[in-house]
Design an enzyme around this catalytic site. Structure first.
Site, PDB file in Angstrom:
ATOM      1  N   HIS A   2      -6.482   0.236   8.247  1.00 18.60           N
ATOM      2  CA  HIS A   2      -5.530   0.403   7.625  1.00 18.60           C
ATOM      3  C   HIS A   2      -4.984  -0.978   7.365  1.00 18.60           C
ATOM      4  CE1 HIS A   2      -1.814   2.415   6.251  1.00 18.60           C
ATOM      5  NE2 HIS A   2      -0.782   1.907   6.833  1.00 18.60           N
ATOM      6  N   SER A  27       0.246   1.058   1.989  1.00 19.90           N
ATOM      7  CA  SER A  27       1.394   2.111   2.943  1.00 19.90           C
ATOM      8  C   SER A  27       2.196   2.468   2.719  1.00 19.90           C
ATOM      9  CB  SER A  27       1.010   1.301   4.395  1.00 19.90           C
ATOM     10  OG  SER A  27       1.362   2.441   5.277  1.00 19.90           O
TER      11      SER A  27
END
Ligand code: GTR
Length: 412
Positions: free
Chosen positions: A393, A252
Site C-alpha cells: 500500500h 487510499s
C-alpha cells in the site's frame, strides 16, 4: 458465554483474504434504469447516470452542499528558481469567508515551460512541507494525526517532517514530463477525525437551525472532494496551468476522494485512484479485506450516516463501486492496485474497473481492454487504465510513471 461472544465478534470482524470465501453476488446493472427499462443507447446514459449519482449521494458519500462560498486567494512566497533554477514553487492560501480555515495549495511547475501545462492535483496526508524538503514551504497549523517519524506531536506538524513524504510525489519526473503538480494537505479542508463535523470547513456549511445532521449529509470524503474542486477553481485562474487538463489523483482514502471528486466535477479531465479499496474502487459485495461495516466502524465520519445501513449487508446496497467508476465515463479513469495490499482488494478493484467498461463502450470508447486481471507490473490502458504493481500500500515511482503514460495518451 463471554468467550463465545468474543469469538463471534472476532469472526464477524476478521477480514476475509480467501478468494474461495468470497460470497456469490449479483452486481446492480449499470445499463438498466430503476424502472427496468434498458439503457439502449448513448443518449440514454445521462438520465441513468443521474439515477446512480443520486444513490451515491444519498447512500454512500452524502450530498455536497450547493452553497457557493466566496473564495479569497492569497499568493505568497513564490520561488522562481528552486532546484538549481529549474522549477517554480508557488504557494497559495485559499479562504472561504471570515471563519474559514486556511487551505494551503502548493504548486510546482517547470521553469522551462513556455505555455500553460496540464497538471496533476492531489491531496497529501501529512502536510505540504512533507512533499519536498524545502525550508520555504509553509507548515500547516491544522490538526494532524501524531506521527513520530514526521515529527507530528500534540496533533501539530513540525520542521522535522520536511520532505518526509517526498518519495510519494515524484516531482522532478512529473515536471520533466511536462506536467505541473498541485497539492493540498487534506486536513486543511477537514481534519481527519470524528469531531461531529465541527472543524475544517464544516462550520461554513452547517445549518445552526438544524439540530440533527441529515442521514445523507456529507462526510469527510465529500468535504475533501469539495476542496479538490476549489483547488480546480483556483487553477482555472492560473495562467501557467491548462485547467482543461487536470488529472485528479489520490492514494487510499484520498483515492476514494479523487474518484468522488472526479465523479461530481466534470471539469476534472482525468481521474486516478491509487489503492483506494473499500468505498473507493473495490467492489463492496466481495467483502474481501476491508468491508463496509468495518470502514464505517473505524471511520464514522468518512461517509454519510445512511451508509451504515449496509454494514454486513453489502448485497442490499443499491449500487456497487463499478458504478462510481462508470459515472466518470467517458473521461479517462485509472485504477491502480498493489498486490500485497489485500486490505484494499486488488481483484475487487480490477473487477470494478472491468464492470464499468460497458458504459465506456456504450459511449464509444475502448473501455478497459483486458478480460482478466493483467500480470504483475503490466499496465493495461484504454479509456480505463489498470495495473497491479508489486509491493504494498503506497504510491511509488512505478505508479507515477504509469499515470504519466496514461495522461500522455489522453491529455496531449
Ligand atoms: C485504512 C483504511 C483504508 C484506507 C487507508 C488509508 O486504515 O481502512 O480504507 O483508506 O486507511 O487511507 O491509508
Amino acid at each position: 458465554m463471554l468467550a463465545n461472544l468474543l469469538l463471534m465478534a472476532y469472526i464477524a470482524t476478521e477480514p476475509n483474504y480467501d478468494e474461495a470465501k468470497v460470497p456469490g453476488y449479483t452486481l446492480p446493472d449499470l445499463l438498466t434504469f430503476a424502472d427496468g427499462q434498458p439503457v439502449a443507447q448513448a443518449s440514454d446514459w445521462p438520465a441513468r447516470r443521474a439515477e446512480i449519482l443520486e444513490l451515491f449521494e444519498t447512500e454512500v458519500y452524502g450530498k455536497t452542499p450547493e452553497i457557493q462560498l466566496p473564495m479569497e486567494v492569497e499568493a505568497f512566497a513564490e520561488v522562481l528558481n528552486a532546484q538549481d533554477g529549474t522549477i517554480v514553487q508557488q504557494q497559495v492560501i485559499l479562504r472561504f469567508g471570515e471563519a474559514s480555515p486556511e487551505v494551503n495549495l502548493l504548486i510546482y511547475r517547470s521553469k522551462a515551460a513556455t505555455q500553460p501545462v496540464p497538471a496533476f492535483l492531489g491531496l497529501n496526508f501529512n502536510g505540504n512541507h512533507t512533499v519536498r524538503a524545502d525550508p520555504g514551504i509553509c507548515i500547516t497549523e491544522a490538526w494532524m494525526r501524531n506521527n513520530a517519524d514526521l515529527g507530528v506531536s500534540d496533533n501539530r506538524a513540525s520542521e522535522q517532517g520536511r520532505g518526509g513524504q517526498a518519495d510519494r510525489w515524484a516531482i522532478e519526473t512529473i515536471l520533466n514530463r511536462g506536467y505541473a503538480l498541485a497539492t493540498i494537505y487534506y486536513g486543511d479542508i477537514d481534519p481527519d477525525f470524528d469531531d461531529g463535523f465541527q472543524n475544517g470547513v464544516h462550520p461554513l456549511f452547517n445549518d445552526p437551525n438544524r439540530e440533527k445532521r441529515a442521514a445523507d449529509a456529507w462526510g469527510s470524503i465529500g468535504t475533501w472532494a469539495w476542496g479538490l474542486s476549489r483547488a480546480l477553481d483556483y487553477l482555472e485562474t492560473d495562467s501557467n496551468i491548462d485547467a482543461s487538463k487536470i488529472a485528479v489523483m489520490g492514494h487510499s482514502r484520498l483515492g476514494k476522494t479523487s474518484l468522488w471528486a472526479g465523479t461530481q466535477d466534470p471539469r476534472f479531465a482525468l481521474v486516478i485512484s491509487n489503492n483506494s479499496g473499500c468505498g473507493g474502487a473495490a467492489l463492496s459485495r466481495r467483502r474481501f479485506g476491508e468491508t463496509v461495516g468495518r470502514i464505517n466502524r473505524s471511520f464514522p465520519h468518512w461517509f454519510c450516516h445512511n451508509f451504515n445501513r449496509y454494514n454486513g449487508k453489502e448485497d442490499q446496497l443499491p449500487i456497487d463501486q463499478h458504478q462510481l467508476i462508470a459515472l466518470i465515463a467517458p473521461r479517462p479513469v485509472y485504477v491502480a492496485s498493489a498486490v500485497e495490499d489485500l486490505w484494499a482488494d486488488p481483484k475487487g478493484e480490477f473487477l470494478a474497473a472491468k464492470h464499468a467498461d460497458s458504459v465506456y463502450r456504450l459511449l464509444g470508447t475502448d473501455g478497459l481492454p483486458a478480460n482478466q486481471m493483467p500480470d504483475l507490473d503490466q499496465a493495461v490502458m484504454g479509456q480505463i487504465g489498470y495495473h497491479v504493481r508489486s509491493g504494498g500500500h503506497n504510491v511509488t515511482l512505478y505508479d507515477w510513471e504509469r499515470y504519466l503514460d496514461f495522461a500522455d495518451r489522453h491529455l496531449r
